[in-house]
Design an enzyme around this catalytic site. Structure first.
Site, mmCIF file in Angstrom:
data_model
loop_
_atom_site.group_PDB
_atom_site.id
_atom_site.type_symbol
_atom_site.label_atom_id
_atom_site.label_comp_id
_atom_site.label_asym_id
_atom_site.label_seq_id
_atom_site.Cartn_x
_atom_site.Cartn_y
_atom_site.Cartn_z
ATOM 1 N N GLY A 63 0.807 -1.206 0.000
ATOM 2 C CA GLY A 63 0.000 0.000 0.000
ATOM 3 C C GLY A 63 0.841 1.256 0.000
ATOM 4 O O GLY A 63 1.973 1.259 0.478
ATOM 5 N N CYS A 64 0.275 2.339 -0.543
ATOM 6 C CA CYS A 64 0.915 3.653 -0.465
ATOM 7 C C CYS A 64 -0.175 4.657 -0.089
ATOM 8 O O CYS A 64 -1.096 4.313 0.644
ATOM 9 C CB CYS A 64 1.603 4.015 -1.785
ATOM 10 S SG CYS A 64 0.491 4.130 -3.211
ATOM 11 N N GLN A 65 -0.105 5.868 -0.578
ATOM 12 C CA GLN A 65 -1.128 6.848 -0.206
ATOM 13 C C GLN A 65 -2.403 6.679 -1.028
ATOM 14 O O GLN A 65 -3.508 6.799 -0.514
ATOM 15 C CB GLN A 65 -0.579 8.273 -0.386
ATOM 16 C CG GLN A 65 -1.473 9.377 0.178
ATOM 17 C CD GLN A 65 -1.648 9.301 1.687
ATOM 18 O OE1 GLN A 65 -0.819 8.735 2.397
ATOM 19 N NE2 GLN A 65 -2.744 9.846 2.188
#
Length: 272
Positions: free
Chosen positions: A99-101
């Site tokens: 996951g990231c932003q």
């Protein structure tokens, strides 16, 4: 003639299926945050590929942080050691949620891991922003530092800019990378106590780590702990807090982020 044509057609179909199967092997599976939450509950690991600065503002509990990109004064720079750093904390057989932003960096990061031979990688569509929008639980700095209950094992992570200021003001810098990594380059006046050793049999935790740190640091010392990317140092910081060290901070992004920001380092040839 008809038999030849049928054989040729079968060969073309077989080639097309084989080609597409190979292509599909490198295609990233993206799941929404609801499915991701269920998978994490069933034992998948969550790898957050945002920067250390983003991670420190809020993250999923028990998540790992290995930045896929760094944000420097010169602009956005891809982490050249990303796959290698992930390999230090995850096996290629592990079930990993990335996951990231928003889901973009993590999609690219997932593709890189699949190419590198990681077999069970999924991307979290919408990322941390979608996780928040759905009201799912997260860990934030104020929860780690101002709770009425003592959280002696909660590590405070600072970015390299904050770490640089702390070190300049007298904090001790403890580098927990291996001796080999340390020799290739390190912060000036830093201490080196490896948290792991790399042996022919694989990665081995230093059984005397806390005892060795105690020989060079007191429990009251102000310590910034760093490694190559911020993962080992996070685990090392946790161990030190458990052992009674009171003023320990983890440097997010590690030595890699320090170098990417063009901060001063000491290299082996400089010391000869």
């Amino acid at each position: 003639m008809r038999t030849f044509a049928l054989k040729w057609l079968f060969s073309v179909i077989l080639f097309w299926v084989s080609f597409n199967s190979a292509e599909e092997a490198a295609v990233v599976t993206t799941v929404d945050v609801h499915d991701a939450k269920g998978l994490l509950g069933s034992g998948h690991r969550y790898l957050d590929v945002r920067t250390a600065e983003e991670f420190s503002k809020g993250h999923l509990e028990n998540s790992l942080n290995v930045p896929f990109m760094f944000f420097t004064p010169q602009g956005r720079v891809r982490n050249p050691d990303f796959v290698e750093q992930v390999s230090l904390v995850c096996n290629k057989e592990d079930f990993i949620m990335k996951g990231c932003q928003s889901g973009v960096r993590s999609l690219q990061a997932s593709a890189d891991l699949l190419k590198a031979g990681f077999k069970n990688v999924k991307n979290v569509g919408g990322g941390y922003a979608a996780w928040l929008e759905n009201g799912f639980p997260v860990k934030k700095p104020e929860e780690e530092t101002s709770s009425s209950k003592p959280h002696t094992e909660e590590v405070v992570t600072v970015d390299v800019h904050s770490a640089k200021g702390l070190i300049s003001s007298g904090h001790c810098y403890l580098d927990v990378r291996t001796v080999e990594e340390f020799k290739k380059g390190h912060l000036e006046n830093s201490l080196n106590v490896p948290y792991w050793f790399f042996t022919p049999e694989g990665k081995v935790k230093n059984p005397d780590f806390v005892e060795q740190v105690s020989l060079v640091c007191n429990n009251e010392d102000q310590i910034v702990v760093g490694c190559q990317c911020g993962v080992r140092s996070l685990q090392a910081s946790t161990d030190l807090l458990k052992a009674g060290f009171k003023n320990v901070k983890n440097m997010g992004g590690g030595y890699a982020a320090w170098v990417e920001n063009d901060f001063d380092v000491k290299k082996f040839e400089d010391e000869l």
